[in-house]
Design a protein around this motif. Structure first.
Motif, short mmCIF file in Angstrom:
data_model
loop_
_atom_site.label_atom_id
_atom_site.label_comp_id
_atom_site.label_asym_id
_atom_site.label_seq_id
_atom_site.Cartn_x
_atom_site.Cartn_y
_atom_site.Cartn_z
N ALA A 116 0.83 -1.21 0.00
CA ALA A 116 0.00 0.00 0.00
C ALA A 116 0.87 1.26 0.00
CB ALA A 116 -0.93 -0.01 1.21
N MET A 117 1.97 1.24 0.73
CA MET A 117 2.87 2.39 0.74
C MET A 117 3.47 2.63 -0.66
SD MET A 117 4.83 1.71 4.36
CE MET A 117 5.93 3.11 4.15
N PHE A 118 3.94 1.56 -1.29
CA PHE A 118 4.53 1.71 -2.62
C PHE A 118 3.46 2.10 -3.66
CE2 PHE A 118 8.17 -0.91 -1.10
CZ PHE A 118 9.17 -0.03 -1.47
N LEU A 119 2.27 1.57 -3.51
CA LEU A 119 1.20 1.91 -4.46
C LEU A 119 0.85 3.39 -4.36
CD1 LEU A 119 -0.74 0.81 -6.58
CD2 LEU A 119 -2.36 0.32 -4.74
N ALA A 120 0.80 3.92 -3.15
CA ALA A 120 0.56 5.35 -2.99
C ALA A 120 1.68 6.17 -3.62
CB ALA A 120 0.42 5.69 -1.51
N GLY A 121 2.93 5.69 -3.47
CA GLY A 121 4.04 6.39 -4.10
C GLY A 121 3.98 6.34 -5.61
N LEU A 122 3.61 5.19 -6.16
CA LEU A 122 3.50 5.05 -7.61
C LEU A 122 2.41 5.95 -8.18
CD1 LEU A 122 3.85 1.17 -7.96
CD2 LEU A 122 5.49 2.88 -8.75
N ARG A 123 1.29 6.06 -7.46
CA ARG A 123 0.18 6.89 -7.94
C ARG A 123 0.53 8.38 -7.85
NH1 ARG A 123 -4.37 3.29 -7.78
NH2 ARG A 123 -3.53 1.53 -8.97
N GLY A 124 1.55 8.73 -7.08
CA GLY A 124 1.93 10.13 -6.95
C GLY A 124 3.00 10.59 -7.93
N ILE A 125 3.51 9.68 -8.77
CA ILE A 125 4.55 10.04 -9.74
C ILE A 125 3.91 10.73 -10.95
CG2 ILE A 125 6.26 9.09 -11.34
CD1 ILE A 125 6.85 6.94 -9.30
N ASP A 126 4.59 11.77 -11.43
CA ASP A 126 4.10 12.53 -12.58
C ASP A 126 4.02 11.64 -13.82
OD1 ASP A 126 3.38 14.44 -14.38
OD2 ASP A 126 5.27 15.55 -14.33
N GLY A 127 2.83 11.51 -14.37
CA GLY A 127 2.63 10.66 -15.54
C GLY A 127 3.25 11.20 -16.81
N GLU A 128 3.51 12.52 -16.84
CA GLU A 128 4.08 13.10 -18.06
C GLU A 128 5.49 12.58 -18.32
OE1 GLU A 128 2.43 14.92 -20.19
OE2 GLU A 128 0.64 14.78 -18.92
N MET A 129 6.25 12.37 -17.26
CA MET A 129 7.61 11.84 -17.41
C MET A 129 7.56 10.43 -18.00
SD MET A 129 9.32 13.11 -13.84
CE MET A 129 10.83 12.29 -14.26
N ILE A 130 6.62 9.64 -17.54
CA ILE A 130 6.51 8.27 -18.04
C ILE A 130 6.07 8.27 -19.50
CG2 ILE A 130 5.33 6.06 -17.69
CD1 ILE A 130 5.03 6.82 -14.74
N LYS A 131 5.12 9.13 -19.83
CA LYS A 131 4.67 9.21 -21.22
C LYS A 131 5.79 9.65 -22.14
CE LYS A 131 -0.19 10.13 -20.17
NZ LYS A 131 -1.30 11.13 -20.26
N ALA A 132 6.61 10.60 -21.68
CA ALA A 132 7.73 11.06 -22.49
C ALA A 132 8.72 9.93 -22.74
CB ALA A 132 8.42 12.24 -21.80
N ALA A 133 8.99 9.12 -21.70
CA ALA A 133 9.90 7.99 -21.87
C ALA A 133 9.32 6.95 -22.82
CB ALA A 133 10.20 7.37 -20.50
N GLN A 134 8.02 6.74 -22.74
CA GLN A 134 7.38 5.78 -23.65
C GLN A 134 7.42 6.26 -25.09
OE1 GLN A 134 3.53 5.54 -21.79
NE2 GLN A 134 4.10 3.75 -20.52
N ILE A 135 7.25 7.57 -25.30
CA ILE A 135 7.33 8.13 -26.65
C ILE A 135 8.74 7.97 -27.22
CG2 ILE A 135 7.23 10.28 -27.97
CD1 ILE A 135 4.93 11.14 -26.13
N ASP A 136 9.74 8.09 -26.35
CA ASP A 136 11.14 7.91 -26.78
C ASP A 136 11.48 6.46 -27.04
OD1 ASP A 136 11.56 10.61 -26.65
OD2 ASP A 136 12.40 10.57 -24.61
N GLY A 137 10.55 5.54 -26.76
CA GLY A 137 10.78 4.13 -27.06
C GLY A 137 11.46 3.35 -25.95
N ALA A 138 11.49 3.88 -24.74
CA ALA A 138 12.12 3.17 -23.63
C ALA A 138 11.28 1.97 -23.23
CB ALA A 138 12.30 4.10 -22.43
N PRO A 139 11.89 0.80 -23.02
CA PRO A 139 11.12 -0.37 -22.58
C PRO A 139 10.58 -0.17 -21.17
CG PRO A 139 13.46 -0.85 -22.56
CD PRO A 139 13.32 0.50 -23.20
N THR A 140 9.54 -0.93 -20.84
CA THR A 140 8.87 -0.75 -19.55
C THR A 140 9.82 -0.99 -18.38
OG1 THR A 140 6.78 -1.46 -20.54
CG2 THR A 140 6.93 -1.50 -18.14
#
Length: 299
Positions: free
Chosen positions: A181-205
């Motif tokens: 639950a602690m990690f899930l709360a931390g994951l939900r608080g991460i800025d999604g724009e950074m992840i989307k930018a990495a996905q657009i650049d083709g970075a693997p999951t």
């Protein structure tokens, strides 16, 4: 009509002092019953206390007796094994479960409840339940035999070499959901724009998690380690309910050592020395981490 200046002054002073007056009794009680007894225990560890407190100064005699005790050596070895496996396993499993639930899978709410439920149980209940489950004459082994698997054997609970690992299993089962639950709360608080930018650049999951997401979970890792270390020290009731510190001293830890010497062997001085040592070790591990977190400038 405006209030007179004197009325405003009294109201401002009351607003200023009322929170302090409300918190003052709690602060005094904490100061006395927590820090006062820490100082008292420290003094007892340097005294000539036995069955009852004796405030005669004895230097480091109790500490010498503590470190010459082979039972204390076993307790230190067990808490090292238990604490290391407990913290590492709970952190790893909690992070993996949080990543799984962060994929917005179906029945996420039900799974969260299932994973968190064990944390609602007391350590006594958890220890008793796992003691029944792992008891060769009552639980898993007997069930397998009744189903026809006569060669099945799982006697870790009564095996002096393996008993400490059964305690780890029970403790991990209870705490992993909370860490998830602690990690899930931390994951939900991460800025999604950074992840989307990495996905657009083709970075693997896996690389996104390894280089972007997990580094941002550093405060959560710190909190998880602090919570788990605290729970590891509080594992006294879990061990007493599950193994009683046995077989022999196979699952003895500093907490059970302290209790045994204070209330069974009437050696209050040695018990106090063991308590002060545990407090010093915890402080030495946690304070530097807290200091490094608090001194970092906040954006």
């Amino acid at each position: 009509m405006s209030k007179p200046p004197s009325s405003r002054g009294i109201g401002d002073r009351l607003q200023h002092w009322l929170p302090r007056l409300v918190l003052a009794p709690s602060f005094v009680l904490v100061l006395f019953f927590v820090y006062g007894f820490i100082l008292w225990t420290t003094w007892i560890s340097f005294s000539d206390s036995g069955m009852l407190p004796d405030y005669t100064w004895a230097g480091t005699r109790q500490w010498s007796r503590l470190w010459s005790s082979w039972t204390w050596g076993i307790a230190l070895h067990n808490i090292w094994v238990f604490g290391l496996l407990y913290i590492v396993t709970c952190t790893a499993l909690g992070l993996l479960l949080a990543i799984l639930l962060d994929q917005r899978i179906r029945a996420e709410g039900a799974l969260r409840t299932i994973y968190l439920y064990p944390m609602a149980l007391s350590f006594i209940v958890t220890g008793t339940a796992w003691q029944w489950f792992l008891n060769p004459g009552l639980g898993l082994e007997r069930t397998m035999h009744s189903l026809g698997w006569e060669s099945f054997s799982f006697n870790w609970l009564i095996d002096a070499r393996m008993a400490i690992y059964t305690v780890v299993i029970a403790a991990v089962w209870q705490a992993t959901g909370f860490i998830m639950a602690m990690f899930l709360a931390g994951l939900r608080g991460i800025d999604g724009e950074m992840i989307k930018a990495a996905q657009i650049d083709g970075a693997p999951t896996w690389k996104i998690y390894l280089r972007i997401i997990i580094p941002q979970l550093r405060p959560v890792f710190l909190s998880a380690i602090v919570v788990l270390a605290h729970l590891a020290i509080k594992s006294f009731d879990l061990i007493v309910a599950m193994t009683g510190g046995g077989p022999g001293n196979a699952t003895a830890v500093p907490a059970t050592f302290m209790y045994s010497y204070a209330f069974s062997r009437n050696e209050m001085g040695i018990a106090a020395a063991s308590a002060v040592f545990m407090l010093a070790v915890i402080a030495a591990l946690i304070i530097p981490y807290l200091y490094s977190e608090l001194r970092e400038p906040r954006s």
